[in-house]
Write a protein that holds these residues in place. Structure first.
Motif, PDB file in Angstrom:
ATOM      1  N   LYS A 246      16.895 -19.127  29.257  1.00 24.86           N
ATOM      2  CA  LYS A 246      15.585 -19.402  29.845  1.00 24.86           C
ATOM      3  C   LYS A 246      15.687 -19.223  31.364  1.00 24.86           C
ATOM      4  O   LYS A 246      16.621 -19.726  31.981  1.00 24.86           O
ATOM      5  N   VAL A 247      14.705 -18.515  31.932  1.00 23.67           N
ATOM      6  CA  VAL A 247      14.742 -18.179  33.352  1.00 23.67           C
ATOM      7  C   VAL A 247      13.433 -18.584  34.014  1.00 23.67           C
ATOM      8  O   VAL A 247      12.350 -18.398  33.444  1.00 23.67           O
ATOM      9  N   ALA A 248      13.536 -19.115  35.225  1.00 22.66           N
ATOM     10  CA  ALA A 248      12.357 -19.425  36.030  1.00 22.66           C
ATOM     11  C   ALA A 248      12.597 -18.928  37.445  1.00 22.66           C
ATOM     12  O   ALA A 248      13.678 -19.126  38.010  1.00 22.66           O
ATOM     13  N   ILE A 249      11.608 -18.246  38.012  1.00 21.73           N
ATOM     14  CA  ILE A 249      11.696 -17.826  39.407  1.00 21.73           C
ATOM     15  C   ILE A 249      10.557 -18.468  40.190  1.00 21.73           C
ATOM     16  O   ILE A 249       9.477 -18.732  39.655  1.00 21.73           O
ATOM     17  N   SER A 250      10.840 -18.736  41.456  1.00 21.65           N
ATOM     18  CA  SER A 250       9.826 -19.323  42.327  1.00 21.65           C
ATOM     19  C   SER A 250      10.063 -18.854  43.751  1.00 21.65           C
ATOM     20  O   SER A 250      11.132 -18.337  44.086  1.00 21.65           O
TER      21      SER A 250
ATOM     22  N   HIS B 176       6.206 -25.342  50.396  1.00 25.32           N
ATOM     23  CA  HIS B 176       5.794 -25.412  48.997  1.00 25.32           C
ATOM     24  C   HIS B 176       6.566 -24.397  48.151  1.00 25.32           C
ATOM     25  O   HIS B 176       6.987 -23.343  48.634  1.00 25.32           O
ATOM     26  N   PHE B 177       6.705 -24.718  46.848  1.00 22.18           N
ATOM     27  CA  PHE B 177       7.292 -23.814  45.867  1.00 22.18           C
ATOM     28  C   PHE B 177       6.171 -23.195  45.036  1.00 22.18           C
ATOM     29  O   PHE B 177       5.291 -23.910  44.548  1.00 22.18           O
ATOM     30  N   ARG B 178       6.201 -21.879  44.876  1.00 15.07           N
ATOM     31  CA  ARG B 178       5.212 -21.187  44.049  1.00 15.07           C
ATOM     32  C   ARG B 178       5.931 -20.613  42.838  1.00 15.07           C
ATOM     33  O   ARG B 178       6.818 -19.772  42.973  1.00 15.07           O
ATOM     34  N   GLU B 179       5.566 -21.047  41.645  1.00 13.89           N
ATOM     35  CA  GLU B 179       6.229 -20.598  40.430  1.00 13.89           C
ATOM     36  C   GLU B 179       5.574 -19.341  39.863  1.00 13.89           C
ATOM     37  O   GLU B 179       4.381 -19.110  40.058  1.00 13.89           O
ATOM     38  N   HIS B 180       6.378 -18.547  39.169  1.00 16.48           N
ATOM     39  CA  HIS B 180       5.869 -17.349  38.517  1.00 16.48           C
ATOM     40  C   HIS B 180       5.247 -17.739  37.178  1.00 16.48           C
ATOM     41  O   HIS B 180       5.819 -18.537  36.430  1.00 16.48           O
ATOM     42  N   PRO B 181       4.077 -17.181  36.848  1.00 16.19           N
ATOM     43  CA  PRO B 181       3.412 -17.569  35.590  1.00 16.19           C
ATOM     44  C   PRO B 181       4.183 -17.163  34.335  1.00 16.19           C
ATOM     45  O   PRO B 181       3.950 -17.722  33.265  1.00 16.19           O
TER      46      PRO B 181
END
Length: 377
Positions: free
Chosen positions: A2-6, A12-17
């Motif tokens: 599982k991968v999350a990029i921001s 502030h942190f902006r997450e990828h949808p």
């Protein structure tokens, strides 16, 4: 996997949808590629260490950050990965503790656990105090070229003064990091392409020392460069980004070297990587469309026969300076090749580390788009 990029802009942190939303307590590996000014403040590391308490957190200063298919300055591009069937081990060293970069490369790899299922090593290095060519030679000696290695050298915009790298702490100058991946289920592929056009005859290096070039075919290197650059000669060393050097190594592989500085008094030039005596060289020049196409070709090499979960893009600061307002197009070329199911992250570097082709020795590159993809099966 599982991968999350921001993306972090200092506040502030902006997450990828398209994030897979890993469990923060199970995330093993975090990458933070960002502007030196943001990393120096310490707030980014403090927040990441709280958010991912069990992760190995790697931070690296950049000349630009890649987040999805966009290129930013003055941000931090963050990647968090939770593996299902892969273990990692991360180790660090500082170049000041070794006689040279070759010895540092050997020691860095030897600090990793020697386990049979070591399938890949990522290296992130300081970009100004470390000789990248010597570092890679040391890594190849330690691995005996039996484990694929990719990575890159930290940067600091176009200033070339100092860079920052850190593992589980605020980043600092001189640091080197190796991350070992242990798995029978992780598929790692890579690609590295420059896209520069060669011109002029092939000539041998007749005098050099490390990354300092004195003579090509018996003629002062700087005089020869000035002859070929024509009207661009008056703009050296800045214009040299448009004219890197192709160097054929004794292994038969070809690498690109970028000029960092010149010395008019000696007619010599300092490059971002070693230039062995007797190695054949040719001049190269930029073609904007060809540079962008090359990024797509690197993605083809790195895609293999699967859809990657994550693609790590490390491109050269020289490409960013040359492409300028078109820089996002090389990332878009990667997106067009890999598709929307692959999350993209990365940075602009002072040097890229990867084998020139599958199964080859690891090498230091300049002026390439180098891509590493990850998929767990």
């Amino acid at each position: 996997m599982k991968v999350a990029i921001s993306s972090y802009n200092g506040a502030h942190f902006r997450e990828h949808p398209g994030n897979d939303r890993p469990d923060n307590d199970k995330v093993q590996w975090v990458l933070g590629f960002g502007a030196k000014t943001l990393l120096e403040k310490g707030a980014c590391y403090d927040q990441l260490s709280r958010q991912y308490p069990r992760a190995s957190i790697v931070l690296c200063s950049t000349a630009g950050e890649i987040f999805d298919e966009e290129v930013y300055d003055d941000t931090v591009s963050i990647t968090a990965v939770q593996f299902e069937r892969t273990a990692i081990a991360a180790v660090s060293a500082n170049i000041m503790d070794f006689a040279d970069s070759y010895e540092a490369g050997i020691a860095l790899v030897k600090r990793l656990p020697a386990v049979d299922n070591l399938c890949y090593i990522m290296v992130i290095s300081d970009g100004t105090l470390v000789n990248g060519s010597e570092l890679v030679n040391g890594i190849n000696t330690a691995t005996q070229c039996k484990v694929p290695v990719t990575g890159g050298m930290a940067s600091d915009g176009d200033r070339f003064v100092s860079t920052l790298v850190g593992l589980n702490e605020d980043p600092a100058p001189g640091n080197l990091i190796a991350i070992g991946f242990y798995s029978n289920h992780l598929v790692v592929s890579h690609g590295s392409v420059g896209g520069w056009e060669m011109f002029g005859p092939e000539r041998p290096i007749s005098k050099s020392s490390g990354n300092c070039l004195y003579e090509i075919n018996g003629e002062p290197a700087l005089d020869l460069y000035r002859k070929y650059l024509g009207p661009y000669a008056a703009e050296l060393p800045g214009s040299a980004l448009l004219f890197p050097l192709s160097v054929k190594l004794s292994t038969g592989e070809t690498v690109v070297r970028t000029i960092l500085s010149i010395d008019s008094s000696t007619g010599s030039m300092v490059f971002a990587g070693d230039l062995p005596e007797n190695a054949p060289v040719r001049f190269m020049r930029a073609n904007f469309d060809r540079l962008i196409e090359a990024a797509g070709e690197a993605a083809v090499q790195a895609s293999g026969d699967h859809t990657p979960a994550l693609a790590l893009l490390i491109s050269c600061v020289g490409r960013k300076m040359i492409l300028n307002g078109r820089i996002a197009e090389e990332v878009e070329a990667v997106r067009d090749t890999l598709g929307n199911q692959t999350l993209l992250t990365g940075f602009y570097s002072y040097g890229e580390i990867a084998p020139p082709k599958e199964g080859a020795h690891c090498a230091l590159h300049n002026q390439t788009m180098t891509i590493t993809t990850f998929t767990e099966k």
